[in-house]
Motif scaffolding. Structure first.
Motif, PDB file in Angstrom:
ATOM      1  N   TRP A   1     -42.514  49.113  11.553  1.00  0.00           N
ATOM      2  CA  TRP A   1     -41.382  48.887  12.443  1.00  0.00           C
ATOM      3  C   TRP A   1     -40.682  50.196  12.762  1.00  0.00           C
ATOM      4  O   TRP A   1     -40.834  51.187  12.052  1.00  0.00           O
ATOM      5  N   PHE A   2     -39.933  50.177  13.845  1.00  0.00           N
ATOM      6  CA  PHE A   2     -39.080  51.322  14.167  1.00  0.00           C
ATOM      7  C   PHE A   2     -37.798  50.818  14.822  1.00  0.00           C
ATOM      8  O   PHE A   2     -37.734  49.697  15.344  1.00  0.00           O
ATOM      9  N   GLU A   3     -36.783  51.655  14.783  1.00  0.00           N
ATOM     10  CA  GLU A   3     -35.456  51.291  15.269  1.00  0.00           C
ATOM     11  C   GLU A   3     -34.969  52.351  16.244  1.00  0.00           C
ATOM     12  O   GLU A   3     -35.105  53.551  15.998  1.00  0.00           O
ATOM     13  N   LEU A   4     -34.413  51.908  17.367  1.00  0.00           N
ATOM     14  CA  LEU A   4     -33.789  52.791  18.346  1.00  0.00           C
ATOM     15  C   LEU A   4     -32.328  52.378  18.488  1.00  0.00           C
ATOM     16  O   LEU A   4     -32.026  51.221  18.794  1.00  0.00           O
ATOM     17  N   LEU A   5     -31.416  53.309  18.242  1.00  0.00           N
ATOM     18  CA  LEU A   5     -29.992  53.022  18.369  1.00  0.00           C
ATOM     19  C   LEU A   5     -29.597  53.021  19.837  1.00  0.00           C
ATOM     20  O   LEU A   5     -30.038  53.871  20.622  1.00  0.00           O
ATOM     21  N   LEU A   6     -28.742  52.072  20.219  1.00  0.00           N
ATOM     22  CA  LEU A   6     -28.271  51.989  21.598  1.00  0.00           C
ATOM     23  C   LEU A   6     -27.105  52.944  21.807  1.00  0.00           C
ATOM     24  O   LEU A   6     -26.367  53.259  20.863  1.00  0.00           O
TER      25      LEU A   6
ATOM     26  N   LEU B   1     -32.156  48.513  18.862  1.00  0.00           N
ATOM     27  CA  LEU B   1     -33.360  47.758  19.208  1.00  0.00           C
ATOM     28  C   LEU B   1     -34.341  47.931  18.069  1.00  0.00           C
ATOM     29  O   LEU B   1     -34.660  49.057  17.685  1.00  0.00           O
ATOM     30  N   LEU B   2     -34.825  46.827  17.527  1.00  0.00           N
ATOM     31  CA  LEU B   2     -35.781  46.862  16.432  1.00  0.00           C
ATOM     32  C   LEU B   2     -37.109  46.279  16.923  1.00  0.00           C
ATOM     33  O   LEU B   2     -37.135  45.187  17.486  1.00  0.00           O
ATOM     34  N   VAL B   3     -38.192  47.024  16.717  1.00  0.00           N
ATOM     35  CA  VAL B   3     -39.527  46.578  17.107  1.00  0.00           C
ATOM     36  C   VAL B   3     -40.419  46.625  15.877  1.00  0.00           C
ATOM     37  O   VAL B   3     -40.419  47.608  15.129  1.00  0.00           O
ATOM     38  N   SER B   4     -41.174  45.564  15.637  1.00  0.00           N
ATOM     39  CA  SER B   4     -42.109  45.531  14.505  1.00  0.00           C
ATOM     40  C   SER B   4     -43.467  45.045  14.983  1.00  0.00           C
ATOM     41  O   SER B   4     -43.565  44.216  15.888  1.00  0.00           O
ATOM     42  N   VAL B   5     -44.501  45.587  14.377  1.00  0.00           N
ATOM     43  CA  VAL B   5     -45.882  45.187  14.664  1.00  0.00           C
ATOM     44  C   VAL B   5     -46.532  44.808  13.345  1.00  0.00           C
ATOM     45  O   VAL B   5     -46.640  45.646  12.441  1.00  0.00           O
ATOM     46  N   ALA B   6     -46.943  43.574  13.204  1.00  0.00           N
ATOM     47  CA  ALA B   6     -47.532  43.079  11.958  1.00  0.00           C
ATOM     48  C   ALA B   6     -49.000  42.752  12.170  1.00  0.00           C
ATOM     49  O   ALA B   6     -49.379  42.165  13.188  1.00  0.00           O
ATOM     50  N   ASP B   7     -49.825  43.167  11.217  1.00  0.00           N
ATOM     51  CA  ASP B   7     -51.237  42.789  11.252  1.00  0.00           C
ATOM     52  C   ASP B   7     -51.525  41.891  10.060  1.00  0.00           C
ATOM     53  O   ASP B   7     -50.711  41.744   9.157  1.00  0.00           O
ATOM     54  N   SER B   8     -52.708  41.307  10.054  1.00  0.00           N
ATOM     55  CA  SER B   8     -53.072  40.391   8.970  1.00  0.00           C
ATOM     56  C   SER B   8     -54.328  40.849   8.266  1.00  0.00           C
ATOM     57  O   SER B   8     -55.018  40.057   7.629  1.00  0.00           O
ATOM     58  N   GLY B   9     -54.642  42.136   8.362  1.00  0.00           N
ATOM     59  CA  GLY B   9     -55.850  42.660   7.737  1.00  0.00           C
ATOM     60  C   GLY B   9     -55.514  43.566   6.582  1.00  0.00           C
ATOM     61  O   GLY B   9     -54.415  44.094   6.458  1.00  0.00           O
ATOM     62  N   THR B  10     -56.508  43.749   5.689  1.00  0.00           N
ATOM     63  CA  THR B  10     -56.324  44.637   4.539  1.00  0.00           C
ATOM     64  C   THR B  10     -57.446  45.658   4.460  1.00  0.00           C
ATOM     65  O   THR B  10     -57.726  46.179   3.401  1.00  0.00           O
ATOM     66  N   ARG B  11     -58.128  45.932   5.594  1.00  0.00           N
ATOM     67  CA  ARG B  11     -59.225  46.900   5.616  1.00  0.00           C
ATOM     68  C   ARG B  11     -60.234  46.595   4.523  1.00  0.00           C
ATOM     69  O   ARG B  11     -60.449  47.368   3.604  1.00  0.00           O
ATOM     70  N   GLY B  12     -60.819  45.404   4.595  1.00  0.00           N
ATOM     71  CA  GLY B  12     -61.807  45.022   3.591  1.00  0.00           C
ATOM     72  C   GLY B  12     -61.117  44.581   2.329  1.00  0.00           C
ATOM     73  O   GLY B  12     -60.219  43.768   2.334  1.00  0.00           O
ATOM     74  N   ALA B  13     -61.557  45.136   1.201  1.00  0.00           N
ATOM     75  CA  ALA B  13     -61.014  44.730  -0.089  1.00  0.00           C
ATOM     76  C   ALA B  13     -59.811  45.555  -0.490  1.00  0.00           C
ATOM     77  O   ALA B  13     -59.296  45.406  -1.561  1.00  0.00           O
ATOM     78  N   VAL B  14     -59.344  46.442   0.383  1.00  0.00           N
ATOM     79  CA  VAL B  14     -58.274  47.352   0.013  1.00  0.00           C
ATOM     80  C   VAL B  14     -56.923  46.705   0.259  1.00  0.00           C
ATOM     81  O   VAL B  14     -56.655  46.210   1.334  1.00  0.00           O
TER      82      VAL B  14
ATOM     83  N   VAL C   1     -46.257  41.268  17.697  1.00  0.00           N
ATOM     84  CA  VAL C   1     -45.185  42.197  18.038  1.00  0.00           C
ATOM     85  C   VAL C   1     -43.882  41.408  18.156  1.00  0.00           C
ATOM     86  O   VAL C   1     -43.819  40.410  18.883  1.00  0.00           O
ATOM     87  N   GLU C   2     -42.852  41.850  17.449  1.00  0.00           N
ATOM     88  CA  GLU C   2     -41.548  41.205  17.499  1.00  0.00           C
ATOM     89  C   GLU C   2     -40.496  42.232  17.893  1.00  0.00           C
ATOM     90  O   GLU C   2     -40.514  43.373  17.420  1.00  0.00           O
ATOM     91  N   ILE C   3     -39.574  41.839  18.769  1.00  0.00           N
ATOM     92  CA  ILE C   3     -38.466  42.705  19.158  1.00  0.00           C
ATOM     93  C   ILE C   3     -37.154  41.972  18.910  1.00  0.00           C
ATOM     94  O   ILE C   3     -37.065  40.758  19.085  1.00  0.00           O
ATOM     95  N   ASP C   4     -36.157  42.738  18.473  1.00  0.00           N
ATOM     96  CA  ASP C   4     -34.854  42.155  18.185  1.00  0.00           C
ATOM     97  C   ASP C   4     -33.793  43.126  18.694  1.00  0.00           C
ATOM     98  O   ASP C   4     -33.758  44.294  18.289  1.00  0.00           O
ATOM     99  N   LEU C   5     -32.945  42.658  19.603  1.00  0.00           N
ATOM    100  CA  LEU C   5     -31.927  43.502  20.225  1.00  0.00           C
ATOM    101  C   LEU C   5     -30.541  43.041  19.793  1.00  0.00           C
ATOM    102  O   LEU C   5     -30.153  41.890  20.024  1.00  0.00           O
ATOM    103  N   SER C   6     -29.820  43.944  19.137  1.00  0.00           N
ATOM    104  CA  SER C   6     -28.439  43.666  18.759  1.00  0.00           C
ATOM    105  C   SER C   6     -27.523  44.582  19.554  1.00  0.00           C
ATOM    106  O   SER C   6     -27.973  45.335  20.422  1.00  0.00           O
ATOM    107  N   ALA C   7     -26.228  44.531  19.232  1.00  0.00           N
ATOM    108  CA  ALA C   7     -25.272  45.343  19.978  1.00  0.00           C
ATOM    109  C   ALA C   7     -25.440  46.830  19.722  1.00  0.00           C
ATOM    110  O   ALA C   7     -25.009  47.657  20.533  1.00  0.00           O
TER     111      ALA C   7
END
Length: 709
Positions: free
Chosen positions: A701-706, A651-664, A642-648
């Motif tokens: 990821w998703f973004e929330l405007l301040l 707010l940007l939040v991203s969640v990254a996984d490392s799986g591909t659901r088997g061979a897909v 999970v990564e968060i980045d806050l600018s003026a």
């Protein structure tokens, strides 16, 4: 008597002006037949009496039409078909009872002909509109109707016997088999096949639980199921199924059928006693499992019910035919995924896995393969720090959709970075690349290598952007000064000739102030069939100018989807934002454990509180991040980040996984891989969201405007 009647109300419900339906046999026996052609019951011909006894005792809808007037005698099954006409129809002429239909072709004339000529007639399919219950719901029922002459003891035809057998269920199943074949024809991945198979099986077999499974190729199995009553909305249908992995010796009937190649039928018992994962499995009493019968993929389809059930020969044949169709589709999907995964791994391995992380220059990129995602392409992007402290950015396109194009792309990208690290002037870099491409063409015996590239150098201190292009579309800049409304404009940059043709690119330097965002893109973003290039360019500029923020990740998503309709070309986008103030960022590694979402919620709440983010945004961010984290753990089955980045401004939040659901490995992930509730939450609470496929796994990821203040 007629094979087709109109809307027939339920016989068990009282009708206006009609009594509650009496038993058909009782109504026949109580009728005064003395005044009819039949005469008193004790005088009936023995042969006719035997037929009447057969009719009244039969559970199958049957009716007898006697004499020249075709007087009606029928049983309970037939009474249900004629609904409101019963019990008044007993002893009346069929032509009077069904007067509204009698003169239609295939109705009265057929019955009269059988009575007159003594032949037989089979009406293979009749459709009745029936009200099945007291709620007034009208359903279509399909029947097969047979008409036969009835002779008295002297061999004279005195009546017509009508027998109706309801074939609605069989007809619907055959229609469903045709529909599932059409649906499977459009599947590409095993995810697609699983969705179609589960939806079809639970409806066609009226099942309480259905499951689909395939071998993993390494000894284990991958299975997915659906339960009756499970909330599956339109969004859910587009999402990856929740696969469950099991060992090779898993004793589930589906696995046993797949391994042996023979179907397994349990009419009553506890077929899932050893493998039940919850109460839904434990309630299954009857289960049928059929192997897929595919030449390469081993797998099976199982259908379970919560009550004892005997499978007829026709239903077993239907299940076997269904499994065979699904097996063929699974085999096609496995081949596609293998080819697709290889192509995408090659493609993405030649792109940078990580982009520079700078305080004032925020960078994001997106690559989506064109065609069917089953071939490596030649689009590429890159961003790297130069020895001078400036940032080099590049986006290019090597013509072709094959391994050779991807290999050339890798050569061009590596050579460009090497040239830029030696002499970062954009015109010098492209001149050197021109010589390389010409050499590659001569070496391959193909002087017509088509390669376009745009290369730029960003100097954040001087607030300048220097660019040169070799046959590539001019980039777009989203201008966003603090006191102005955002707008987008194309850089006035000479396109020049593609590489390998003696290119002499011109250099352009423009202002790149804080608040601006640079967008480099491939022609797949703007080119569409039956649409001029100018329309695509204008549409892209409008979409970027109207974006809620200049965040590079959000702009990449906006640009990729700006021009309507699908493209057959690759789509590559690189965005660089010159931030007004340095952003703050933090990250957390999330283990694949049940307690992980709660740990993420505590961490995120504390971090955003420390940064003094408004409370309303903290609540929305925590809720959305929890959903994304849960989704990543469910679908990928691996740890997440999970990564968060806050600018003026956001707010940007991203969640990254490392799986591909088997061979897909999916070519595009245009929908959030969350169950329907998670998707609705992200769409409702965020100002922008998207998904980015990466070299390994995917990022949501998703973004929330301040607030403006």
């Amino acid at each position: 008597m007629p094979g087709t009647v109109g809307r027939v109300p339920t016989p068990s419900a009282p009708l206006s002006g009609s009594p509650v339906r009496a038993d058909a046999a009782a109504a026949v026996l109580a009728y005064d037949w003395a005044g009819t052609a039949l005469g008193p019951r004790h005088c009936w011909d023995p042969a006719v009496r035997a037929v009447v006894d057969l009719v009244l005792a039969s559970p199958v809808p049957m009716a007898l039409a006697y004499g020249d007037d075709l007087l009606l005698i029928y049983n309970d099954g037939y009474a249900e078909l004629i609904g409101e006409h019963h019990p008044a129809a007993v002893g009346r002429p069929a032509a009077e009872v069904f007067h509204e239909l009698w003169r239609l072709p295939g109705v009265g004339n057929v019955i009269e002909r059988v009575y007159r000529d003594g032949g037989t007639f089979l009406e293979k399919e009749s459709t009745l509109q029936l009200v099945r219950d007291r709620s007034g719901v009208v359903e279509q029922a399909v029947f097969t109707c047979g008409y036969s002459p009835v002779c008295d003891g002297g061999g004279r035809v005195v009546a017509v016997l009508a027998v109706a057998a309801e074939t609605t269920h069989v007809t619907q199943q055959l229609q469903s088999l045709s529909e599932v074949a059409a649906a499977l024809a459009g599947t590409l991945t095993l995810d697609d096949v699983a969705r179609v198979a589960l939806r079809y099986a639970i409806t066609t077999f009226d099942a309480d639980r259905v499951a689909f499974g395939v071998d993993e190729g390494g000894g284990g199995w991958r299975m997915v199921r659906r339960i009756r009553g499970e909330l599956i909305d339109e969004a859910d249908e587009r999402l990856p199924p929740l696969w469950r992995r099991t060992p090779a010796d898993w004793p589930d009937p589906l696995v046993q059928a797949a391994r042996t190649g023979n179907p397994l039928i349990t009419s009553a018992g506890q077929p899932l006693r050893e493998t039940a994962v919850d109460r839904h499995d434990q309630k299954i009493v009857s289960l049928a499992a059929a192997p897929l019968h595919a030449s390469v993929v081993r797998g099976g389809l199982s259908v379970g019910h919560q009550a004892a059930r005997t499978w007829s020969a026709a239903e077993r044949a239907l299940l076997a035919a269904s499994a065979e169709l699904i097996g063929q589709a699974a085999e096609r999907a496995r081949r596609f995924e293998t080819q697709h995964g290889t192509a995408q791994l090659l493609q993405r391995s030649m792109l940078p896995e990580h982009l520079p992380d700078l305080p004032r220059l925020r960078i994001a990129a997106r690559y989506d393969p064109g065609v069917d995602g089953n071939a490596a392409g030649g689009d590429f992007y890159d961003a790297f720090l130069l020895p001078t402290g400036e940032l080099g950015v590049v986006l290019g396109d090597v013509a072709g959709h094959d391994v050779r194009a991807a290999a050339r792309m890798g050569q061009v990208r590596a050579a460009l970075r090497a040239l830029a690290l030696t002499d970062p002037r954009p015109d010098a870099v492209l001149a050197g690349l021109d010589r390389l491409v010409a050499s590659l063409g001569t070496e391959a015996g193909t002087p017509e290598l088509f390669v376009t590239v745009i290369f730029g150098v960003i100097d954040a201190e001087r607030q300048e952007l220097t660019l040169a292009s070799a046959g590539h579309p001019a980039p777009l800049i989203r201008r966003c000064a603090p006191d102005q409304r955002p707008y987008a404009e194309y850089v006035d940059l000479p396109t020049g000739a593609p590489l390998g043709l003696g290119a002499r690119p011109a250099v352009t330097t423009v202002r790149f102030a804080p608040g601006d965002t640079l967008l480099l893109f491939s022609d797949g973003v703007i080119e569409r069939r039956r649409q001029s290039l100018s329309v695509g360019l204008a549409t892209l500029a409008d979409a970027v100018g109207a974006a809620g923020s200049g965040d590079p990740r959000a702009l990449c998503a906006v640009a990729s989807a700006a021009v309507p309709e699908a493209t057959e070309d690759d789509v590559a986008v690189l965005a660089v934002e010159h931030a007004l103030v340095p952003s703050r960022s933090a990250a957390m590694e999330v283990p694949a454990e049940p307690t992980a979402p709660s740990r993420v919620r505590r961490w995120l709440t504390a971090q955003l509180g420390e940064w003094r983010v408004p409370e309303s945004l903290i609540s929305a961010a925590v809720l959305c991040t929890s959903e994304l984290t849960t989704n990543a753990l469910l679908h990928a089955g691996t740890a997440a980040r999970v990564e968060i980045d806050l600018s003026a401004e956001r707010l940007l939040v991203s969640v990254a996984d490392s799986g591909t659901r088997g061979a897909v490995t999916r070519a595009q992930t245009d929908t959030l891989s969350s169950r329907g509730r998670g998707l609705g939450l992200i769409e409702e609470l965020s100002d922008a969201w998207g998904t980015d496929p990466t070299v390994r796994g995917s990022t949501v990821w998703f973004e929330l405007l301040l607030p403006a203040d």
